[in-house]
Design a protein around this motif. Structure first.
Motif, PDB file in Angstrom:
ATOM      1  N   HIS A  53     -31.298  53.030 -51.350  1.00 20.65           N
ATOM      2  CA  HIS A  53     -31.628  51.604 -51.437  1.00 20.65           C
ATOM      3  C   HIS A  53     -33.068  51.407 -50.999  1.00 20.65           C
ATOM      4  O   HIS A  53     -33.671  52.299 -50.417  1.00 20.65           O
ATOM      5  N   ASP A  57     -36.870  51.861 -44.158  1.00 21.71           N
ATOM      6  CA  ASP A  57     -36.534  53.055 -43.373  1.00 21.71           C
ATOM      7  C   ASP A  57     -35.934  54.169 -44.236  1.00 21.71           C
ATOM      8  O   ASP A  57     -35.646  55.251 -43.730  1.00 21.71           O
ATOM      9  N   HIS A  58     -35.783  53.911 -45.548  1.00 15.62           N
ATOM     10  CA  HIS A  58     -35.264  54.943 -46.456  1.00 15.62           C
ATOM     11  C   HIS A  58     -36.283  55.355 -47.525  1.00 15.62           C
ATOM     12  O   HIS A  58     -36.005  56.257 -48.312  1.00 15.62           O
ATOM     13  N   ASP A 160     -26.725  53.333 -46.395  1.00 16.05           N
ATOM     14  CA  ASP A 160     -26.359  52.205 -45.523  1.00 16.05           C
ATOM     15  C   ASP A 160     -25.258  51.403 -46.206  1.00 16.05           C
ATOM     16  O   ASP A 160     -25.417  50.981 -47.347  1.00 16.05           O
ATOM     17  N   HIS A 220     -27.575  57.369 -38.835  1.00 17.97           N
ATOM     18  CA  HIS A 220     -28.108  56.004 -38.776  1.00 17.97           C
ATOM     19  C   HIS A 220     -27.758  55.249 -37.487  1.00 17.97           C
ATOM     20  O   HIS A 220     -27.792  54.019 -37.443  1.00 17.97           O
TER      21      HIS A 220
HETATM   22 ZN   LIG Z   1     -31.303  52.079 -42.954  1.00 17.86          ZN
END
Ligand SMILES: [Zn+2]
Ligand SMILES: [Zn+2]
Length: 251
Positions: A53, A57-58, A160, A220
């Motif tokens: 996604h 942070d990804h 996530d 995570h």
């Molecule tokens: Zn995340």
């Protein structure tokens, strides 16, 4: 299948990096951490990047990786793979020529350092020795999980997600489940609003499975609540393994 954890944290602190997993040295699963932990030689071995996604942070390692690759003039370049709406978000908001150069057109639109491949959820595709399928999950933005098979090993990575259903229908035979747990149980309301899981919510998700996978790997976590989450997971899902930054897991 070798899973190298470049980052498995739901935040950033020294020793805690955002989500990225390198499979067999060349397939990157999310891209929250690349250059902070991989040598130049290791970065240049990356070919394909599967993105779950478009949250920062990804994806935040992608622009700087592209910059490092273009300096070496590698002919193969990088392949950014996700659903069309996720790719579109990354192109519009990150590689947009303002926040960072648009490496999907550099050095030329015909032969860029970064190619984008749109995939469809639920449609299996091949990536070298891997067979991959994406499945939609429940987050605050378009998000997918990936089911990745090589030889007799299958990894299911949720990315996530809050409570969801479809992926659990695809998890019956996996060798390892890589699943997020971001918050402790006391923060369930925030977890649900932000599309994440707590240890208790994970037990409700796992109850949707006929049988538990042989390995359950947890990613995570918010490092601020690490001990609380660890204790709650130990009680709720005995045997679940909390991933550690920098470690290599043989699946
Ligand atoms: Zn995340
Ligand atoms: Zn997210």
């Amino acid at each position: 299948m070798q899973l190298r954890v470049l980052g498995c944290s739901g935040a950033e602190f020294p020793g805690h990096h955002p989500s990225a997993f390198l499979i067999d040295d060349s397939l990157l699963l999310d891209a929250g951490t690349i250059g902070a932990v991989l040598t130049e030689e290791e970065q240049l071995r990356i070919r394909d990047i599967l993105v779950t996604h478009p949250h920062l942070d990804h994806i935040r390692g992608i622009p700087l990786l592209a910059d490092n690759v273009i300096l070496k003039g590698l002919p193969e370049g990088l392949n950014l793979i996700s659903t069309c709406e996720i790719i579109a978000a990354i192109r519009a908001h990150l590689l947009n020529g303002v926040i960072w150069p648009d490496f999907t057109k550099i050095p030329s639109a015909e032969n860029p350092v970064l190619s984008c491949t749109d995939i469809l959820p639920e449609k299996e595709f091949r990536l070298g020795a891997f067979t991959v399928t994406a499945f939609k999950v429940n987050h605050t933005v378009p998000a997918v999980a990936y089911r990745i098979t090589k030889n007799a090993t299958t990894l299911l990575y949720t990315g996530d997600t809050g409570p969801t259903d479809r992926i659990w229908e695809m998890a019956g035979d996996v060798s390892a489940l890589l699943v997020e747990v971001s918050f402790p149980d006391a923060m369930e309301e925030l977890a649900l609003i932000t599309g994440h899981l707590t240890p208790f919510l994970l037990t409700k998700e796992l109850a949707k499975l006929g049988r538990l996978p042989p390995r359950i790997l947890i990613t995570h976590l918010k490092p601020q609540y690490f001990e609380q989450i660890r204790e709650q997971l130990e009680a709720a899902v005995p045997g679940a393994e909390l991933l550690q930054d920098g470690r290599v897991y043989n699946l």
